[in-house]
Design a protein around this motif. Structure first.
Motif, PDB file in Angstrom:
ATOM      1  N   ARG A 142      -4.475  -3.074 -11.786  1.00 37.05           N
ATOM      2  CA  ARG A 142      -4.402  -1.673 -12.207  1.00 37.05           C
ATOM      3  C   ARG A 142      -3.218  -1.493 -13.147  1.00 37.05           C
TER       4      ARG A 142
ATOM      5  N   ARG B 150       6.525   0.262  -3.055  1.00 41.12           N
ATOM      6  CA  ARG B 150       6.307   1.437  -3.894  1.00 41.12           C
ATOM      7  C   ARG B 150       7.197   2.601  -3.445  1.00 41.12           C
TER       8      ARG B 150
ATOM      9  N   HIS C  65       9.292  -8.793  -0.744  1.00 42.35           N
ATOM     10  CA  HIS C  65       8.723  -7.613  -0.107  1.00 42.35           C
ATOM     11  C   HIS C  65       9.863  -6.790   0.467  1.00 42.35           C
TER      12      HIS C  65
ATOM     13  N   ALA D 216       1.492 -12.547  -8.565  1.00 44.30           N
ATOM     14  CA  ALA D 216       0.796 -11.641  -9.478  1.00 44.30           C
ATOM     15  C   ALA D 216       0.447 -12.344 -10.781  1.00 44.30           C
TER      16      ALA D 216
ATOM     17  N   THR E 243       0.119  -2.741 -10.001  1.00 43.96           N
ATOM     18  CA  THR E 243      -0.537  -3.899  -9.401  1.00 43.96           C
ATOM     19  C   THR E 243      -1.293  -4.643 -10.499  1.00 43.96           C
ATOM     20  N   TYR E 244      -1.553  -5.926 -10.268  1.00 42.64           N
ATOM     21  CA  TYR E 244      -2.114  -6.781 -11.311  1.00 42.64           C
ATOM     22  C   TYR E 244      -3.472  -6.297 -11.816  1.00 42.64           C
TER      23      TYR E 244
ATOM     24  N   LEU F 189       3.098  -6.048  -9.216  1.00 44.39           N
ATOM     25  CA  LEU F 189       2.916  -6.569  -7.867  1.00 44.39           C
ATOM     26  C   LEU F 189       1.565  -7.266  -7.742  1.00 44.39           C
ATOM     27  N   ALA F 190       1.465  -8.120  -6.716  1.00 41.16           N
ATOM     28  CA  ALA F 190       0.210  -8.831  -6.464  1.00 41.16           C
ATOM     29  C   ALA F 190      -0.735  -8.019  -5.593  1.00 41.16           C
ATOM     30  N   ALA F 191      -0.212  -6.995  -4.920  1.00 40.63           N
ATOM     31  CA  ALA F 191      -1.029  -6.141  -4.058  1.00 40.63           C
ATOM     32  C   ALA F 191      -0.385  -4.763  -4.006  1.00 40.63           C
ATOM     33  N   ASP F 192      -1.118  -3.815  -3.470  1.00 37.23           N
ATOM     34  CA  ASP F 192      -0.606  -2.446  -3.363  1.00 37.23           C
ATOM     35  C   ASP F 192       0.348  -2.370  -2.179  1.00 37.23           C
ATOM     36  N   ASP F 193       1.606  -2.739  -2.418  1.00 44.36           N
ATOM     37  CA  ASP F 193       2.641  -2.783  -1.385  1.00 44.36           C
ATOM     38  C   ASP F 193       3.236  -1.383  -1.220  1.00 44.36           C
TER      39      ASP F 193
END
Length: 208
Positions: free
Chosen positions: A180, A164, A130, A198, A177-178, A156-160
């Motif tokens: 999208r 980004r 991160h 992810a 993200t995984y 990524l595993a989440a919308d970081d």
């Protein structure tokens, strides 16, 4: 399918088992073609426009009388046959987007992931990280530890939001993200980097 997990420094850490239903399935080239075509069509603005004879500026009166001049008949100067006149059958604003069935989208993503996972050089599973600072140089330092010739895709595993923001100024980098994914970015990506968490979520999301 077994793959190696790499650290942020590019060193091998351990092995991880990838879901064969997502990363080692039979490739459907037709679904890939439809998914990429759909994405590109949905991105089109559709704002191209030409003026018809009704919309161009010009007089609506006859340029000369109908008979007796020896010249061809002419109704108005806005005719498409005249310079500065309207355009016949020119482009008009339209919506190019269309709906693609969910099953085809999912099949396309699994097919692309299977193609990329078959190449150990361009497909890497990376330990979770991160970018707390949100600075470009911190993310660029990590990416430089992996092959980065051409287009690079980081899943990524989440919308970081901070990660980004850090990758916003890096050339030829796509952050996905995984849940999208974009077929165009994945298929044409030269280097695919997927975070370890992810990978697990991809197996759950597309494996069902």
């Amino acid at each position: 399918m077994d793959k190696k997990v790499y650290s942020k420094e590019g060193k091998e850490l351990r092995n991880i088992v990838l879901a064969d239903s997502v990363f080692a399935r039979e490739v459907s080239e037709g679904s890939i073609w439809h998914a990429i075509r759909n994405e590109l069509a949905n991105l089109r603005q559709g704002t191209a426009k030409t003026k018809t004879r009704r919309e161009v500026n010009g007089s609506t009166s006859k340029p000369w009388r109908q008979k007796g001049t020896g010249r061809a008949r002419a109704g108005r100067r806005k005719s498409p046959l005249w310079r500065g006149g309207g355009v016949v059958f020119g482009p008009q604003p339209r919506d190019y987007s269309y709906h693609l069935p969910k099953k085809i989208k999912r099949l396309a993503m699994k097919s692309i992931l299977s193609i990329k996972a078959a190449n150990d050089e361009s497909f890497r599973v990376v330990e979770d990280f991160h970018i707390e600072s949100g600075k470009t140089r911190d993310l660029a330092t990590i990416l430089n530890n992996f092959p980065n010739s051409g287009r690079t895709v980081l899943v990524l595993a989440a919308d970081d939001k901070l990660t980004r923001r850090a990758g916003g100024n890096i050339r030829n980098l796509s952050l996905l993200t995984y849940n999208r994914l974009r077929a165009h970015d994945l298929y044409y990506g030269n280097n695919i980097l997927i975070l370890e968490s992810a990978v697990k979520k991809l197996g759950e999301f597309y494996g069902s």
